[in-house]
Design an enzyme around this catalytic site. Structure first.
Site, short mmCIF file in Angstrom:
data_model
loop_
_atom_site.label_atom_id
_atom_site.label_comp_id
_atom_site.label_asym_id
_atom_site.label_seq_id
_atom_site.Cartn_x
_atom_site.Cartn_y
_atom_site.Cartn_z
N GLY A 116 0.82 -1.22 0.00
CA GLY A 116 0.00 0.00 0.00
C GLY A 116 0.85 1.25 0.00
N GLN B 252 -2.13 7.23 0.51
CA GLN B 252 -1.83 8.37 1.38
C GLN B 252 -0.80 8.00 2.45
OE1 GLN B 252 -4.57 11.35 3.84
NE2 GLN B 252 -4.48 9.38 4.87
N SER C 298 -10.01 0.84 0.59
CA SER C 298 -10.16 1.58 1.85
C SER C 298 -11.41 2.46 1.90
CB SER C 298 -8.91 2.43 2.10
OG SER C 298 -8.88 3.52 1.20
N THR D 23 -8.66 -0.31 11.98
CA THR D 23 -9.42 0.93 11.82
C THR D 23 -10.50 1.11 12.88
OG1 THR D 23 -11.15 1.90 10.42
CG2 THR D 23 -10.70 -0.41 10.07
N GLU E 205 -13.30 1.95 12.22
CA GLU E 205 -14.55 1.40 11.65
C GLU E 205 -14.95 0.09 12.32
OE1 GLU E 205 -16.82 1.76 8.84
OE2 GLU E 205 -16.38 3.86 9.14
N TYR F 155 -16.51 -3.31 4.48
CA TYR F 155 -15.12 -2.91 4.74
C TYR F 155 -14.73 -3.26 6.18
CZ TYR F 155 -11.34 0.36 6.00
OH TYR F 155 -10.18 0.92 6.49
N LYS G 149 -12.05 -5.94 7.70
CA LYS G 149 -10.96 -5.49 8.57
C LYS G 149 -11.01 -6.16 9.94
CE LYS G 149 -8.53 -2.17 6.36
NZ LYS G 149 -7.07 -2.03 6.33
P1 NAP Z 1 -5.40 4.56 0.46
O1 NAP Z 1 -4.89 5.93 0.18
O2 NAP Z 1 -6.67 4.12 -0.15
O3 NAP Z 1 -4.23 3.54 0.04
C1 NAP Z 1 -4.48 2.16 -0.08
C2 NAP Z 1 -3.27 1.52 -0.70
O4 NAP Z 1 -3.55 0.12 -0.88
C3 NAP Z 1 -2.90 2.07 -2.09
O5 NAP Z 1 -1.51 2.06 -2.21
C4 NAP Z 1 -3.52 1.03 -3.01
O6 NAP Z 1 -2.94 1.00 -4.29
C5 NAP Z 1 -3.20 -0.22 -2.21
N1 NAP Z 1 -3.96 -1.38 -2.64
C6 NAP Z 1 -5.29 -1.50 -2.81
N2 NAP Z 1 -5.60 -2.75 -3.18
C7 NAP Z 1 -4.44 -3.44 -3.25
C8 NAP Z 1 -4.08 -4.76 -3.61
N3 NAP Z 1 -5.01 -5.64 -3.98
N4 NAP Z 1 -2.78 -5.14 -3.54
C9 NAP Z 1 -1.84 -4.24 -3.20
N5 NAP Z 1 -2.10 -2.96 -2.87
C10 NAP Z 1 -3.38 -2.57 -2.90
O7 NAP Z 1 -5.55 4.34 2.03
P2 NAP Z 1 -4.85 5.13 3.24
O8 NAP Z 1 -5.76 6.24 3.66
O9 NAP Z 1 -3.44 5.41 2.92
O10 NAP Z 1 -4.97 4.04 4.39
C11 NAP Z 1 -3.95 3.07 4.57
C12 NAP Z 1 -4.53 1.87 5.30
O11 NAP Z 1 -5.04 2.27 6.57
C13 NAP Z 1 -5.67 1.17 4.61
O12 NAP Z 1 -5.55 -0.20 4.88
C14 NAP Z 1 -6.91 1.73 5.27
O13 NAP Z 1 -7.97 0.80 5.19
C15 NAP Z 1 -6.41 1.90 6.68
N6 NAP Z 1 -7.02 2.98 7.47
C16 NAP Z 1 -7.09 4.24 6.96
C17 NAP Z 1 -7.61 5.27 7.72
C18 NAP Z 1 -7.70 6.67 7.21
O14 NAP Z 1 -8.47 7.45 7.77
N7 NAP Z 1 -6.91 7.04 6.19
C19 NAP Z 1 -8.04 5.00 9.04
C20 NAP Z 1 -7.93 3.71 9.53
C21 NAP Z 1 -7.40 2.70 8.74
P3 NAP Z 1 -3.39 2.02 -5.46
O15 NAP Z 1 -2.66 3.29 -5.18
O16 NAP Z 1 -2.96 1.32 -6.69
O17 NAP Z 1 -4.88 2.19 -5.34
O1 G4F Z 2 -14.45 10.38 4.54
P1 G4F Z 2 -15.26 9.15 4.67
O2 G4F Z 2 -15.63 8.45 3.41
O3 G4F Z 2 -14.50 8.22 5.69
P2 G4F Z 2 -15.00 6.97 6.57
O4 G4F Z 2 -16.19 6.34 6.01
O5 G4F Z 2 -15.06 7.44 7.98
O6 G4F Z 2 -13.78 5.97 6.37
C1 G4F Z 2 -12.43 6.40 6.48
O7 G4F Z 2 -12.02 6.30 7.82
C2 G4F Z 2 -11.97 4.97 8.35
C3 G4F Z 2 -11.49 5.08 9.80
O8 G4F Z 2 -12.55 5.43 10.63
C4 G4F Z 2 -11.01 4.15 7.51
F1 G4F Z 2 -10.92 2.89 8.02
C5 G4F Z 2 -11.48 4.11 6.08
O9 G4F Z 2 -10.52 3.39 5.30
C6 G4F Z 2 -11.57 5.53 5.55
O10 G4F Z 2 -10.28 6.07 5.49
O11 G4F Z 2 -16.64 9.50 5.42
C7 G4F Z 2 -16.65 10.16 6.66
C8 G4F Z 2 -18.08 10.54 7.02
C9 G4F Z 2 -19.06 9.37 6.89
O12 G4F Z 2 -19.96 9.41 7.97
C10 G4F Z 2 -19.83 9.67 5.62
O13 G4F Z 2 -21.16 9.16 5.60
O14 G4F Z 2 -18.53 11.52 6.08
C11 G4F Z 2 -19.83 11.18 5.65
N1 G4F Z 2 -20.06 11.81 4.34
C12 G4F Z 2 -20.99 12.76 4.11
N2 G4F Z 2 -20.97 13.12 2.82
C13 G4F Z 2 -19.42 11.55 3.20
C14 G4F Z 2 -19.99 12.38 2.23
N3 G4F Z 2 -18.40 10.69 2.90
C15 G4F Z 2 -17.94 10.70 1.62
N4 G4F Z 2 -16.89 9.88 1.31
N5 G4F Z 2 -18.49 11.50 0.65
C16 G4F Z 2 -19.53 12.37 0.89
O15 G4F Z 2 -19.99 13.06 0.02
#
Ligand code: NAP
Ligand code: G4F
Length: 354
Positions: free
Chosen positions: A13, A17, A88, A131, A133, A159, A163
Site C-alpha cells: 500500500g 496516502q 479503503s 481501523t 470502523e 469494509y 478489517k
Molecule cells: P489509500 O490511500 O486508499 O491507500 C491504499 C493503498 O492500498 C494504495 O496504495 C492502493 O494501491 C493499495 N492497494 C489496494 N488494493 C491493493 C491490492 N489488492 N494489492 C496491493 N495494494 C493494494 O488508504 P490510506 O488512507 O493510505 O490508508 C492506509 C490503510 O489504513 C488502509 O488499509 C486503510 O484501510 C487503513 N485505514 C485508513 C484510515 C484513514 O483514515 N486514512 C483509518 C484507519 C485505517 P493504489 O494506489 O494502486 O490504489
Molecule cells: O471520509 P469518509 O468516506 O471516511 P470513513 O467512512 O469514515 O472511512 C475512512 O475512515 C476509516 C477510519 O474510521 C477508515 F478505516 C477508512 O478506510 C476511511 O479512510 O466519510 C466520513 C463521514 C461518513 O460518515 C460519511 O457518511 O462523512 C460522511 N459523508 C458525508 N458526505 C461523506 C460524504 N463521505 C464521503 N466519502 N463522501 C460524501 O460526500
C-alpha cells in the site's frame, strides 16, 4: 550507513496516502531500506511518491495474490512489514463486497501465513492497518465518551467486517504462533494526499476549485467567488469523526512496531468533529460563513445568501456509522506518541497543498 546495515521495511500500500508519508518518515530515520509494493494499473499510480521515487524501491505485486506475497517476503526477508494495502473506501465496499473481503481480509492473511510458513517469525514484525470502523456505532449504543483498545467492536460495513477478520487473525497469529503482529486501530486521518472521494478532501477540493476564486484569496477576507462556481453535494452532515493528520499517524505506526512487546494501539486526536463543522471551518478559512436552512434532505447551506451546499442522498450509506472518537491514551503513555497537528492545522495543510 551501508545498505547492508539498514533495516528492511516492506510496505504493502505504498502508493496510498499513508504509504507515501510512512516512506518519507522511514527515510528520514536514515536506517531503512524502503521497499514498496505497487499494483499494476492502467495509468501511473505512483504520483504520491514522485518526490522520493529515487530513494525507495518499488516492485509490482498484489496483496490478494498468495504466491506473490510469499515470493516478495521470502525475497526481501523484511525486518518490518507494514500492511497498508486495502480497498479503503467504506461506501464503495457496499458495492464491492467480495473484492473488499479478498483484499482487506485475506490479503493480511497472506502476509501472516507467509511469515509463519517461511519461518520468519523471529525476523519479521508485522503492522496491520486496522481501523476505528471496527467499532461501528458502539460509541452511541454503549453510551461511551471515546473508543479505546477494549471497546466492543460491531462493524457496520463490508469494509469493517473484512478489517475485523484481519484484526482477529493478527491477534490469533500473535497468540498462537508468537509472531510479532500488531494492530494499529487508527481513527480517520487526512492530508492533502488523501483520496479525492473521502469527505474532507472532497470538501477542500470543492472550496478551493469549485467555489472560491483561487488560492491567492485563501486566508483573506474578500468576496471573490468563482464565476463558474458549483455547489457541494454532500451526504450525512451530522456524522462525526476523529480527524488527524496522516503524518502524525505514520509516526505512530512506526512507534507501535518499535515497542518491545507486540500490542494493539488506538491512535487518534480524541477530538470529534462533524462533517457540518468541517465544512464551516473550511469556508471560514476563506473568510466566509455558512448559514444552514431547512432540515433533512431539504437542508441547504448558504454562503452570502447563495445555495452552496446541497444534501445528496447518493452519498448516504445502506448502514451509517454515525460517530467516532478515539482515546489514544495508551499510545501516549506507553509509546510517548504525541500528534503535532490539530483539526485547524490539518485543514490549513489540506487547503494549502491540495
Ligand atoms: P489509500 O490511500 O486508499 O491507500 C491504499 C493503498 O492500498 C494504495 O496504495 C492502493 O494501491 C493499495 N492497494 C489496494 N488494493 C491493493 C491490492 N489488492 N494489492 C496491493 N495494494 C493494494 O488508504 P490510506 O488512507 O493510505 O490508508 C492506509 C490503510 O489504513 C488502509 O488499509 C486503510 O484501510 C487503513 N485505514 C485508513 C484510515 C484513514 O483514515 N486514512 C483509518 C484507519 C485505517 P493504489 O494506489 O494502486 O490504489
Ligand atoms: O471520509 P469518509 O468516506 O471516511 P470513513 O467512512 O469514515 O472511512 C475512512 O475512515 C476509516 C477510519 O474510521 C477508515 F478505516 C477508512 O478506510 C476511511 O479512510 O466519510 C466520513 C463521514 C461518513 O460518515 C460519511 O457518511 O462523512 C460522511 N459523508 C458525508 N458526505 C461523506 C460524504 N463521505 C464521503 N466519502 N463522501 C460524501 O460526500
Amino acid at each position: 550507513m551501508s545498505s547492508i546495515d539498514k533495516k528492511v521495511a516492506l510496505i504493502f500500500g505504498i502508493t496510498g496516502q499513508d504509504g507515501s508519508y510512512l516512506s518519507e518518515y522511514l527515510l528520514s530515520l536514515n536506517n531503512y531500506r524502503v521497499i514498496g509494493i505497487m499494483r499494476r494499473s492502467s495509468s501511473f499510480n505512483t504520483g504520491r511518491l514522485d518526490y522520493i521515487r529515487d530513494k525507495i524501491e518499488l516492485v509490482y505485486g498484489d496483496i490478494s495474490d498468495t504466491a506473490c506475497v510469499f515470493e516478495l517476503i521470502s525475497k526481501y526477508v523484511p525486518d518490518e512489514i507494514y500492511n497498508l494495502a486495502a480497498q479503503s473506501h467504506v461506501a464503495i465496499s457496499f458495492q464491492l463486497e467480495k473484492y473488499t473481503m479478498d483484499v482487506d481480509a485475506l490479503g493480511p492473511l497472506n502476509i501472516l501465513q507467509a511469515v509463519r510458513l517461511l519461518n520468519l517469525k523471529d525476523k519479521c514484525k508485522i503492522y496491520q492497518a486496522s481501523t476505528s470502523e471496527l467499532y461501528g456505532n458502539t460509541l452511541n449504543t454503549h453510551h461511551l465518551t471515546s473508543l479505546d483498545e477494549n471497546s466492543p467492536m460491531n462493524p457496520v460495513s463490508p469494509y469493517a467486517i473484512a478489517k475485523l477478520y484481519a484484526y482477529h487473525m493478527v491477534r490469533h497469529y500473535r497468540d498462537a504462533f508468537g509472531i510479532f503482529a500488531v494492530n494499529g486501530i487508527l481513527q480517520n486521518h487526512e492530508s492533502s494526499r488523501r483520496g479525492d472521494n473521502f469527505v474532507t478532501k472532497k470538501i477542500v477540493l470543492w472550496a478551493k476549485y469549485k467555489w472560491f476564486s483561487s488560492l491567492q484569496n485563501y486566508g483573506m477576507k474578500n468576496d471573490k467567488l468563482r464565476v463558474d462556481r458549483e455547489p457541494l453535494h454532500i451526504g450525512k452532515l451530522d456524522s462525526s469523526r476523529d480527524w488527524s493528520h496522516a503524518k502524525d499517524m505514520v509516526k505512530g505506526m512506526w512507534m507501535i512496531l518499535q515497542s518491545s512487546t507486540p500490542e494493539d494501539y488506538v491512535l487518534g486526536s480524541g477530538v470529534r468533529t462533524t462533517v457540518r463543522t468541517f465544512i464551516e471551518k473550511v469556508v471560514q478559512a476563506y473568510g466566509f460563513t455558512v448559514e444552514w436552512k431547512g432540515s433533512g434532505l431539504e437542508e441547504k447551506g448558504y454562503i452570502q445568501n447563495e445555495v452552496a451546499i446541497i444534501i445528496d442522498p447518493r452519498y448516504y450509506r445502506p448502514n451509517e456509522l454515525s460517530d467516532l472518537v478515539g482515546n489514544p491514551e495508551k499510545a501516549k503513555t506507553k509509546l510517548g506518541w504525541q500528534p503535532e497537528y490539530n483539526i485547524d492545522t490539518l485543514i490549513d495543510e489540506m487547503i494549502q497543498n491540495s
